[in-house]
Design a protein around this motif. Structure first.
Motif, mmCIF file in Angstrom:
data_model
loop_
_atom_site.group_PDB
_atom_site.id
_atom_site.type_symbol
_atom_site.label_atom_id
_atom_site.label_comp_id
_atom_site.label_asym_id
_atom_site.label_seq_id
_atom_site.Cartn_x
_atom_site.Cartn_y
_atom_site.Cartn_z
ATOM 1 N N GLN A 91 0.822 -1.203 0.000
ATOM 2 C CA GLN A 91 0.000 0.000 0.000
ATOM 3 C C GLN A 91 0.862 1.262 0.000
ATOM 4 O O GLN A 91 0.506 2.265 -0.629
ATOM 5 N N LEU A 92 1.998 1.220 0.709
ATOM 6 C CA LEU A 92 2.900 2.381 0.722
ATOM 7 C C LEU A 92 3.451 2.652 -0.672
ATOM 8 O O LEU A 92 3.497 3.804 -1.119
ATOM 9 N N LEU A 93 3.891 1.579 -1.349
ATOM 10 C CA LEU A 93 4.421 1.768 -2.705
ATOM 11 C C LEU A 93 3.352 2.301 -3.649
ATOM 12 O O LEU A 93 3.613 3.204 -4.451
ATOM 13 N N GLU A 94 2.161 1.755 -3.541
ATOM 14 C CA GLU A 94 1.057 2.212 -4.387
ATOM 15 C C GLU A 94 0.760 3.697 -4.126
ATOM 16 O O GLU A 94 0.583 4.481 -5.057
ATOM 17 N N TRP A 95 0.745 4.091 -2.847
ATOM 18 C CA TRP A 95 0.490 5.478 -2.484
ATOM 19 C C TRP A 95 1.590 6.390 -3.031
ATOM 20 O O TRP A 95 1.314 7.430 -3.632
ATOM 21 N N ALA A 96 2.853 5.991 -2.821
ATOM 22 C CA ALA A 96 3.982 6.818 -3.264
ATOM 23 C C ALA A 96 3.985 6.957 -4.781
ATOM 24 O O ALA A 96 4.208 8.049 -5.313
ATOM 25 N N GLU A 97 3.705 5.863 -5.480
ATOM 26 C CA GLU A 97 3.692 5.919 -6.942
ATOM 27 C C GLU A 97 2.533 6.782 -7.447
ATOM 28 O O GLU A 97 2.639 7.411 -8.489
ATOM 29 N N SER A 98 1.438 6.819 -6.697
ATOM 30 C CA SER A 98 0.312 7.667 -7.100
ATOM 31 C C SER A 98 0.657 9.149 -6.974
ATOM 32 O O SER A 98 -0.006 9.992 -7.571
ATOM 33 N N LYS A 99 1.668 9.474 -6.201
ATOM 34 C CA LYS A 99 2.099 10.860 -6.028
ATOM 35 C C LYS A 99 3.019 11.313 -7.156
ATOM 36 O O LYS A 99 3.348 12.492 -7.252
ATOM 37 N N LEU A 100 3.454 10.381 -8.005
ATOM 38 C CA LEU A 100 4.373 10.727 -9.085
ATOM 39 C C LEU A 100 3.596 11.069 -10.357
ATOM 40 O O LEU A 100 2.671 10.363 -10.740
ATOM 41 N N ILE A 101 3.998 12.167 -10.981
ATOM 42 C CA ILE A 101 3.428 12.553 -12.266
ATOM 43 C C ILE A 101 4.599 12.868 -13.189
ATOM 44 O O ILE A 101 5.406 13.744 -12.885
ATOM 45 N N GLY A 130 7.345 11.431 -13.557
ATOM 46 C CA GLY A 130 8.626 11.306 -12.873
ATOM 47 C C GLY A 130 8.863 12.342 -11.803
ATOM 48 O O GLY A 130 9.898 12.350 -11.173
ATOM 49 N N ASN A 131 7.921 13.263 -11.597
ATOM 50 C CA ASN A 131 8.073 14.281 -10.556
ATOM 51 C C ASN A 131 7.078 14.025 -9.439
ATOM 52 O O ASN A 131 5.931 13.673 -9.685
ATOM 53 N N ALA A 132 7.511 14.243 -8.234
ATOM 54 C CA ALA A 132 6.640 14.007 -7.089
ATOM 55 C C ALA A 132 5.665 15.170 -6.913
ATOM 56 O O ALA A 132 5.980 16.309 -7.190
ATOM 57 N N VAL A 133 4.491 14.822 -6.427
ATOM 58 C CA VAL A 133 3.469 15.817 -6.123
ATOM 59 C C VAL A 133 3.204 15.735 -4.633
ATOM 60 O O VAL A 133 3.092 14.657 -4.079
ATOM 61 N N GLY A 134 3.111 16.844 -3.963
ATOM 62 C CA GLY A 134 2.806 16.815 -2.539
ATOM 63 C C GLY A 134 4.063 16.748 -1.701
ATOM 64 O O GLY A 134 4.997 17.494 -1.925
ATOM 65 N N VAL A 135 4.088 15.811 -0.759
ATOM 66 C CA VAL A 135 5.158 15.785 0.230
ATOM 67 C C VAL A 135 6.427 15.129 -0.272
ATOM 68 O O VAL A 135 7.483 15.323 0.294
ATOM 69 N N LEU A 136 6.333 14.326 -1.309
ATOM 70 C CA LEU A 136 7.506 13.605 -1.787
ATOM 71 C C LEU A 136 8.373 14.498 -2.660
ATOM 72 O O LEU A 136 7.885 15.338 -3.395
ATOM 73 N N VAL A 137 9.680 14.301 -2.581
ATOM 74 C CA VAL A 137 10.625 15.021 -3.414
ATOM 75 C C VAL A 137 11.403 13.972 -4.186
ATOM 76 O O VAL A 137 11.924 13.029 -3.598
ATOM 77 N N PRO A 138 11.487 14.060 -5.525
ATOM 78 C CA PRO A 138 12.229 13.061 -6.281
ATOM 79 C C PRO A 138 13.672 12.974 -5.804
ATOM 80 O O PRO A 138 14.292 13.988 -5.471
ATOM 81 N N ALA A 139 14.214 11.779 -5.754
ATOM 82 C CA ALA A 139 15.566 11.564 -5.252
ATOM 83 C C ALA A 139 16.611 12.194 -6.163
ATOM 84 O O ALA A 139 17.697 12.533 -5.717
ATOM 85 N N THR A 140 16.305 12.378 -7.458
ATOM 86 C CA THR A 140 17.299 12.879 -8.404
ATOM 87 C C THR A 140 17.301 14.397 -8.519
ATOM 88 O O THR A 140 18.180 14.964 -9.125
ATOM 89 N N VAL A 141 16.325 15.074 -7.945
ATOM 90 C CA VAL A 141 16.241 16.536 -8.055
ATOM 91 C C VAL A 141 16.978 17.175 -6.882
ATOM 92 O O VAL A 141 16.737 16.838 -5.736
ATOM 93 N N ALA A 142 17.878 18.112 -7.199
ATOM 94 C CA ALA A 142 18.625 18.800 -6.143
ATOM 95 C C ALA A 142 17.711 19.784 -5.439
ATOM 96 O O ALA A 142 16.846 20.411 -6.054
ATOM 97 N N GLN A 143 17.900 19.949 -4.141
ATOM 98 C CA GLN A 143 17.115 20.890 -3.351
ATOM 99 C C GLN A 143 17.563 22.313 -3.704
ATOM 100 O O GLN A 143 18.733 22.558 -3.969
ATOM 101 N N LYS A 144 16.632 23.249 -3.708
ATOM 102 C CA LYS A 144 16.991 24.654 -3.962
ATOM 103 C C LYS A 144 17.708 25.218 -2.748
ATOM 104 O O LYS A 144 17.482 24.766 -1.631
ATOM 105 N N GLY A 145 18.548 26.191 -3.007
ATOM 106 C CA GLY A 145 19.262 26.831 -1.900
ATOM 107 C C GLY A 145 20.526 26.051 -1.573
ATOM 108 O O GLY A 145 20.933 25.154 -2.270
ATOM 109 N N GLY A 146 21.118 26.383 -0.517
ATOM 110 C CA GLY A 146 22.335 25.712 -0.096
ATOM 111 C C GLY A 146 22.783 26.240 1.229
ATOM 112 O O GLY A 146 22.030 26.896 1.953
#
Length: 123
Positions: free
Chosen positions: A93-103, A105-121
């Motif tokens: 169910q967790l995987l299904e939920w997390a995959e439903s947040k992806l559009i 290849g980009n995450a929607v909501g609370v998830l942040v894609p692992a390959t995208v660098a965070q803004k700022g530094g």
């Protein structure tokens, strides 16, 4: 049996004792490995606690923080069960939920894609 007992026995008897000991040792090892193999063949547990859910999601490329996960449970947007006061999650169910947040290849909501660098530094 000690060494002097072996010296007093005929060679054939000593050989029988050695073979019997070797066979017993081999069978004991086989029994131990068979029980280990049987335990390894058991299906993996589907249920996770909060720490397990965090580790599972992060390990599968869906970075999420503890606070975010609690927020999703309080909003009822993530599937979970309660046992007493403890939260439990099912891996599937967790995987299904997390995959439903992806559009795309980009995450929607609370998830942040692992390959995208965070803004700022560091400032």
């Amino acid at each position: 049996m000690n060494m002097t007992d072996f010296l007093n026995l005929p060679f054939v008897e000593v050989l029988k004792l050695l073979v019997r000991g070797s066979v017993e040792a081999y069978l004991s090892e086989k029994e131990a490995s068979a029980s280990t193999d049987a335990e390894a063949a058991k299906p993996e547990c589907e249920s996770l606690d909060m720490n397990g859910a965090l580790a599972f999601l992060n390990a599968n490329g869906y970075p999420i923080k503890r606070g975010q996960l609690y927020k999703e449970t309080s909003k009822g947007t993530i599937p979970f069960q309660k046992f007493g006061r403890k939260l439990h999650f099912k891996k599937s169910q967790l995987l299904e939920w997390a995959e439903s947040k992806l559009i795309d290849g980009n995450a929607v909501g609370v998830l942040v894609p692992a390959t995208v660098a965070q803004k700022g530094g560091k400032r």
